[in-house]
Motif scaffolding. Structure first.
Motif, PDB file in Angstrom:
ATOM      1  N   THR A  35       6.127  -9.898   4.093  1.00  8.12           N
ATOM      2  CA  THR A  35       4.980 -10.108   4.786  1.00  8.12           C
ATOM      3  C   THR A  35       3.949  -9.048   4.333  1.00  8.12           C
ATOM      4  O   THR A  35       3.070  -9.042   4.833  1.00  8.12           O
ATOM      5  CB  THR A  35       5.174 -10.297   6.204  1.00  8.12           C
ATOM      6  N   GLY A  36       4.177  -8.564   3.085  1.00 11.78           N
ATOM      7  CA  GLY A  36       3.075  -7.660   2.368  1.00 11.78           C
ATOM      8  C   GLY A  36       1.876  -8.571   1.835  1.00 11.78           C
ATOM      9  O   GLY A  36       0.560  -8.069   1.956  1.00 11.78           O
ATOM     10  N   LEU A  47      -1.654  -9.190  -7.801  1.00 11.05           N
ATOM     11  CA  LEU A  47      -1.132  -9.277  -9.178  1.00 11.05           C
ATOM     12  C   LEU A  47      -2.396  -8.948 -10.041  1.00 11.05           C
ATOM     13  O   LEU A  47      -2.402  -8.189 -11.057  1.00 11.05           O
ATOM     14  CB  LEU A  47      -0.524 -10.546  -9.410  1.00 11.05           C
ATOM     15  N   ARG A  48      -3.630  -9.668  -9.799  1.00  8.26           N
ATOM     16  CA  ARG A  48      -4.744  -9.731 -10.921  1.00  8.26           C
ATOM     17  C   ARG A  48      -5.396  -8.104 -10.812  1.00  8.26           C
ATOM     18  O   ARG A  48      -5.495  -7.370 -11.754  1.00  8.26           O
ATOM     19  CB  ARG A  48      -5.758 -10.446 -10.367  1.00  8.26           C
ATOM     20  N   ARG A  49      -5.336  -7.453  -9.650  1.00  9.06           N
ATOM     21  CA  ARG A  49      -5.706  -6.138  -9.406  1.00  9.06           C
ATOM     22  C   ARG A  49      -4.872  -5.057 -10.172  1.00  9.06           C
ATOM     23  O   ARG A  49      -5.401  -4.156 -10.762  1.00  9.06           O
ATOM     24  CB  ARG A  49      -6.013  -5.708  -8.036  1.00  9.06           C
ATOM     25  N   ALA A  50      -3.626  -5.355  -9.842  1.00 15.26           N
ATOM     26  CA  ALA A  50      -2.450  -4.481 -10.573  1.00 15.26           C
ATOM     27  C   ALA A  50      -2.450  -4.701 -11.956  1.00 15.26           C
ATOM     28  O   ALA A  50      -2.585  -3.500 -12.803  1.00 15.26           O
ATOM     29  CB  ALA A  50      -1.139  -4.975 -10.112  1.00 15.26           C
ATOM     30  N   THR A  51      -2.748  -5.676 -12.494  1.00 10.53           N
ATOM     31  CA  THR A  51      -3.018  -5.926 -14.365  1.00 10.53           C
ATOM     32  C   THR A  51      -4.332  -5.185 -14.696  1.00 10.53           C
ATOM     33  O   THR A  51      -4.207  -4.762 -15.711  1.00 10.53           O
ATOM     34  CB  THR A  51      -2.859  -7.220 -14.572  1.00 10.53           C
ATOM     35  N   GLU A  52      -5.314  -5.273 -13.800  1.00 10.82           N
ATOM     36  CA  GLU A  52      -6.537  -4.641 -14.167  1.00 10.82           C
ATOM     37  C   GLU A  52      -6.383  -3.169 -14.163  1.00 10.82           C
ATOM     38  O   GLU A  52      -6.830  -2.488 -15.319  1.00 10.82           O
ATOM     39  CB  GLU A  52      -7.450  -5.063 -13.338  1.00 10.82           C
ATOM     40  N   LEU A  89       1.990  -0.845  -7.631  1.00 12.34           N
ATOM     41  CA  LEU A  89       0.428  -1.292  -7.911  1.00 12.34           C
ATOM     42  C   LEU A  89      -0.099  -2.461  -7.016  1.00 12.34           C
ATOM     43  O   LEU A  89      -1.264  -2.652  -6.645  1.00 12.34           O
ATOM     44  CB  LEU A  89       0.090  -1.290  -9.066  1.00 12.34           C
ATOM     45  N   MET A  90       0.979  -3.399  -6.974  1.00 13.88           N
ATOM     46  CA  MET A  90       0.529  -4.638  -6.255  1.00 13.88           C
ATOM     47  C   MET A  90       0.356  -4.205  -4.725  1.00 13.88           C
ATOM     48  O   MET A  90      -0.399  -4.664  -3.984  1.00 13.88           O
ATOM     49  CB  MET A  90       1.773  -5.687  -6.483  1.00 13.88           C
ATOM     50  N   VAL A  91       1.490  -3.363  -4.105  1.00 17.01           N
ATOM     51  CA  VAL A  91       1.244  -3.141  -2.847  1.00 17.01           C
ATOM     52  C   VAL A  91       0.062  -2.282  -2.504  1.00 17.01           C
ATOM     53  O   VAL A  91      -0.709  -2.691  -1.504  1.00 17.01           O
ATOM     54  CB  VAL A  91       2.604  -2.230  -2.377  1.00 17.01           C
ATOM     55  N   LEU A  92      -0.438  -1.503  -3.321  1.00 15.67           N
ATOM     56  CA  LEU A  92      -1.546  -0.434  -3.217  1.00 15.67           C
ATOM     57  C   LEU A  92      -2.991  -1.550  -3.321  1.00 15.67           C
ATOM     58  O   LEU A  92      -3.689  -1.252  -2.643  1.00 15.67           O
ATOM     59  CB  LEU A  92      -1.768   0.495  -4.173  1.00 15.67           C
ATOM     60  N   ASN A  93      -2.734  -2.849  -3.977  1.00 16.99           N
ATOM     61  CA  ASN A  93      -3.845  -3.655  -4.225  1.00 16.99           C
ATOM     62  C   ASN A  93      -3.681  -4.866  -3.304  1.00 16.99           C
ATOM     63  O   ASN A  93      -4.521  -5.759  -3.355  1.00 16.99           O
ATOM     64  CB  ASN A  93      -3.868  -3.938  -5.656  1.00 16.99           C
ATOM     65  N   SER A  94      -2.638  -4.898  -2.438  1.00 17.02           N
ATOM     66  CA  SER A  94      -2.880  -5.915  -1.465  1.00 17.02           C
ATOM     67  C   SER A  94      -3.514  -5.867  -0.250  1.00 17.02           C
ATOM     68  O   SER A  94      -4.479  -4.654   0.008  1.00 17.02           O
ATOM     69  CB  SER A  94      -1.304  -6.177  -0.950  1.00 17.02           C
ATOM     70  N   VAL A 101       1.491  -3.108   4.450  1.00 18.99           N
ATOM     71  CA  VAL A 101       0.650  -2.743   3.386  1.00 18.99           C
ATOM     72  C   VAL A 101      -0.027  -1.496   3.671  1.00 18.99           C
ATOM     73  O   VAL A 101       0.215  -0.303   2.962  1.00 18.99           O
ATOM     74  CB  VAL A 101      -0.406  -3.766   2.696  1.00 18.99           C
ATOM     75  N   ALA A 102      -0.843  -1.433   4.782  1.00 16.39           N
ATOM     76  CA  ALA A 102      -1.430  -0.173   5.295  1.00 16.39           C
ATOM     77  C   ALA A 102      -0.306   1.129   5.526  1.00 16.39           C
ATOM     78  O   ALA A 102      -0.654   2.106   5.251  1.00 16.39           O
ATOM     79  CB  ALA A 102      -2.130  -0.406   6.595  1.00 16.39           C
TER      80      ALA A 102
END
Length: 116
Positions: A35-36, A47-52, A89-94, A101-102
């Motif tokens: 549930t993240g 995912l997009r943010r992590a790849t960026e 990175l995905m967790v940080l950008n969720s 996530v917080a």
């Protein structure tokens, strides 16, 4: 969202891919199960943010992200295998309004500030 890859058949490329695959130990969909992320759209945004981030830092995507297809409820669905760094990175950008996530974001910052 898709990550484009070029397919080659050279033995060297296959060897490099197999080495990278060993580090891909997480699935992006794990964030849905924890549930993240609440939807595939939210997952795609993370995912997009992590790849960026990886692209900006010149970190090879093929070593951290790989498109895969997995069975789910009798259907074949797209997912991504991730390295531990890509997963974090995905967790940080969720969505930071999500409690899980917080909590993870605060815990990661605490560990960086107080390494013990």
């Amino acid at each position: 969202m898709t990550i484009e890859t070029t397919s080659t058949n050279s033995p060297l490329e296959q060897f490099i891919d197999s080495l990278a695959d060993q580090n891909l130990t997480y699935y992006a969909s794990d964030l849905l199960h924890l549930t993240g992320c609440e939807s595939m759209d939210e997952l795609g945004t993370a995912l997009r943010r992590a790849t960026e981030v990886c692209t900006c830092m010149h970190i090879p995507l093929r070593e951290n992200f790989k498109v895969v297809f997995r069975p789910q409820n009798g259907e074949l669905v797209q997912d991504w295998r991730l390295s531990p760094m890509a997963y974090m990175l995905m967790v940080l950008n969720s969505n930071s309004q999500n409690d899980l996530v917080a909590h993870l974001q605060v815990e990661m910052v605490k560990r960086v500030l107080n390494p013990e």
